[in-house]
Design an enzyme around this catalytic site. Structure first.
Site, PDB file in Angstrom:
ATOM      1  N   THR A  52      32.390  41.162  29.940  1.00 36.34           N
ATOM      2  CA  THR A  52      31.120  40.484  29.651  1.00 36.34           C
ATOM      3  C   THR A  52      31.190  38.988  29.940  1.00 36.34           C
ATOM      4  O   THR A  52      30.164  38.354  30.183  1.00 36.34           O
ATOM      5  CB  THR A  52      30.736  40.674  28.178  1.00 36.34           C
ATOM      6  OG1 THR A  52      31.781  40.156  27.360  1.00 36.34           O
ATOM      7  CG2 THR A  52      30.505  42.147  27.865  1.00 36.34           C
ATOM      8  N   GLU A 113      30.607  47.633  30.076  1.00 39.28           N
ATOM      9  CA  GLU A 113      30.892  46.215  29.845  1.00 39.28           C
ATOM     10  C   GLU A 113      31.893  46.106  28.703  1.00 39.28           C
ATOM     11  O   GLU A 113      31.667  46.628  27.602  1.00 39.28           O
ATOM     12  CB  GLU A 113      29.611  45.456  29.477  1.00 39.28           C
ATOM     13  CG  GLU A 113      28.653  45.254  30.641  1.00 39.28           C
ATOM     14  CD  GLU A 113      28.996  44.026  31.490  1.00 39.28           C
ATOM     15  OE1 GLU A 113      30.030  43.382  31.230  1.00 39.28           O
ATOM     16  OE2 GLU A 113      28.209  43.735  32.411  1.00 39.28           O
ATOM     17  N   HIS A 161      34.064  45.775  38.824  1.00 39.24           N
ATOM     18  CA  HIS A 161      32.929  45.060  39.403  1.00 39.24           C
ATOM     19  C   HIS A 161      33.412  44.204  40.578  1.00 39.24           C
ATOM     20  O   HIS A 161      32.734  44.075  41.594  1.00 39.24           O
ATOM     21  CB  HIS A 161      32.247  44.194  38.329  1.00 39.24           C
ATOM     22  CG  HIS A 161      30.843  43.817  38.679  1.00 39.24           C
ATOM     23  ND1 HIS A 161      30.114  42.912  37.954  1.00 39.24           N
ATOM     24  CD2 HIS A 161      30.033  44.220  39.687  1.00 39.24           C
ATOM     25  CE1 HIS A 161      28.906  42.769  38.512  1.00 39.24           C
ATOM     26  NE2 HIS A 161      28.835  43.554  39.562  1.00 39.24           N
ATOM     27  N   ASP A 171      35.137  40.014  37.570  1.00 37.28           N
ATOM     28  CA  ASP A 171      35.417  40.796  36.366  1.00 37.28           C
ATOM     29  C   ASP A 171      35.765  42.240  36.728  1.00 37.28           C
ATOM     30  O   ASP A 171      35.336  42.720  37.776  1.00 37.28           O
ATOM     31  CB  ASP A 171      34.212  40.756  35.399  1.00 37.28           C
ATOM     32  CG  ASP A 171      32.951  41.399  35.960  1.00 37.28           C
ATOM     33  OD1 ASP A 171      32.480  40.963  37.017  1.00 37.28           O
ATOM     34  OD2 ASP A 171      32.461  42.363  35.344  1.00 37.28           O
TER      35      ASP A 171
HETATM   36 ZN   LIG Z   1      30.373  42.654  35.959  1.00 36.81          ZN
END
Ligand SMILES: [Zn+2]
Length: 280
Positions: A52, A113, A161, A171
């Site tokens: 996050t 997340e 990601h 991330d």
């Molecule tokens: Zn992300």
């Protein structure tokens, strides 16, 4: 054959257990549901893992009130899995993204997340200071295992990601322990003995940048094929390193990175936890 850690038939069983699968909405015309096509699979082809880059309160607010969302939010203290979007729905977590032949991955993925702070920007690059607590990772592993089993997600389609959007995203970062997902039997991992065998030759001579670009593309990354070690290529190499060699992720092509890429993109080089080769 598709290597998948979960049996295909669980999909059908899961559907039979849900009365919603058998009961059409009231406004549908009469349906004859005696026949069912053999050729079908889940719309969920990928699981995308994020960090996050915020604390829990801000993460929850952004993901429930803002123009972005994810199916799940995993907090650390105490480890808690929040479901924010039903898996049948599309969440807005991937953005402009691709992996291999797939693009726009929101349509074909479940997004997770994981609460973890943003990296600190320094003159020499980004630094991630906060490890993921083990209990939080245990919750992520259980969640990924269930989603993957229910949707029949291929083991090599559980991605970061930063894998699917390496020019925009870093991330979940180098502290996310992908090796634990491999040890849990969820994702394939490069054959360590093969990497050790390949490495000395690459220490003698490093391949050209074009070789790195071709191998990264063959693995799944969107990467320029310029033959130049440009900023875009550095970002893709860094994304690869964060996942498979997180002790150094500066994006520079080096012998260990070359050996890892060689093994990962050679048939039989990726192994499942039980030592069997991963077959895409
Ligand atoms: Zn992300």
């Amino acid at each position: 054959m598709t290597t998948s850690p979960w049996p295909r038939r669980t999909l059908a069983i899961a559907c039979l257990a849900l009365s919603a699968c058998a009961t059409p909405p009231a406004d549908m015309p009469p349906l004859d549901t005696r026949f069912s096509a053999a050729s079908q699979d889940s719309r969920v082809q990928f699981i995308v893992i994020h960090a996050t880059e915020e604390g829990f309160e801000d993460s929850l607010r952004i993901l429930t009130e803002g123009p972005v969302s994810s199916h799940y939010l995993v907090d650390a203290t105490p480890p808690t899995v929040y479901r924010l979007v039903d898996e049948d729905q599309r969440a807005w977590h991937a953005g402009v993204s691709s992996w291999g032949q797939f693009g726009s991955l929101n349509a074909a993925s479940v997004g997770i997340e994981v609460v973890n702070p943003a990296p600190i920007k320094t003159a020499t690059g980004l630094i991630w200071n906060t490890p993921y607590p083990q209990a939080q990772i245990d919750a992520v592993i259980a969640l990924v295992r269930s989603i993957g089993r229910r949707h029949g997600v291929r083991a090599d389609r559980i991605v970061a990601h930063s894998d699917i959007a390496p020019q925009r995203k870093v991330d979940p970062g180098p502290r996310f322990p992908w090796k634990q997902l491999a040890d849990a039997g969820l994702i394939p991992w490069p054959d360590g003995a093969a990497v050790a065998r390949q490495r000395p030759a690459y220490e003698q001579q490093l391949p050209a940048v074009k070789w790195f670009q071709q191998r990264l593309a063959s693995h799944g990354f969107a990467v320029p094929q310029t033959g130049e070690l440009d900023a875009a290529t550095l970002r893709v190499i860094a994304a690869f390193q964060m996942k498979y060699r997180n002790s150094r992720y500066d994006g520079q092509p080096d012998a260990e990175t070359a050996a890892l890429l060689d093994v990962i993109t050679t048939p039989g080089g990726l192994l499942m936890q039980d030592g069997t080769p991963f077959k895409p």
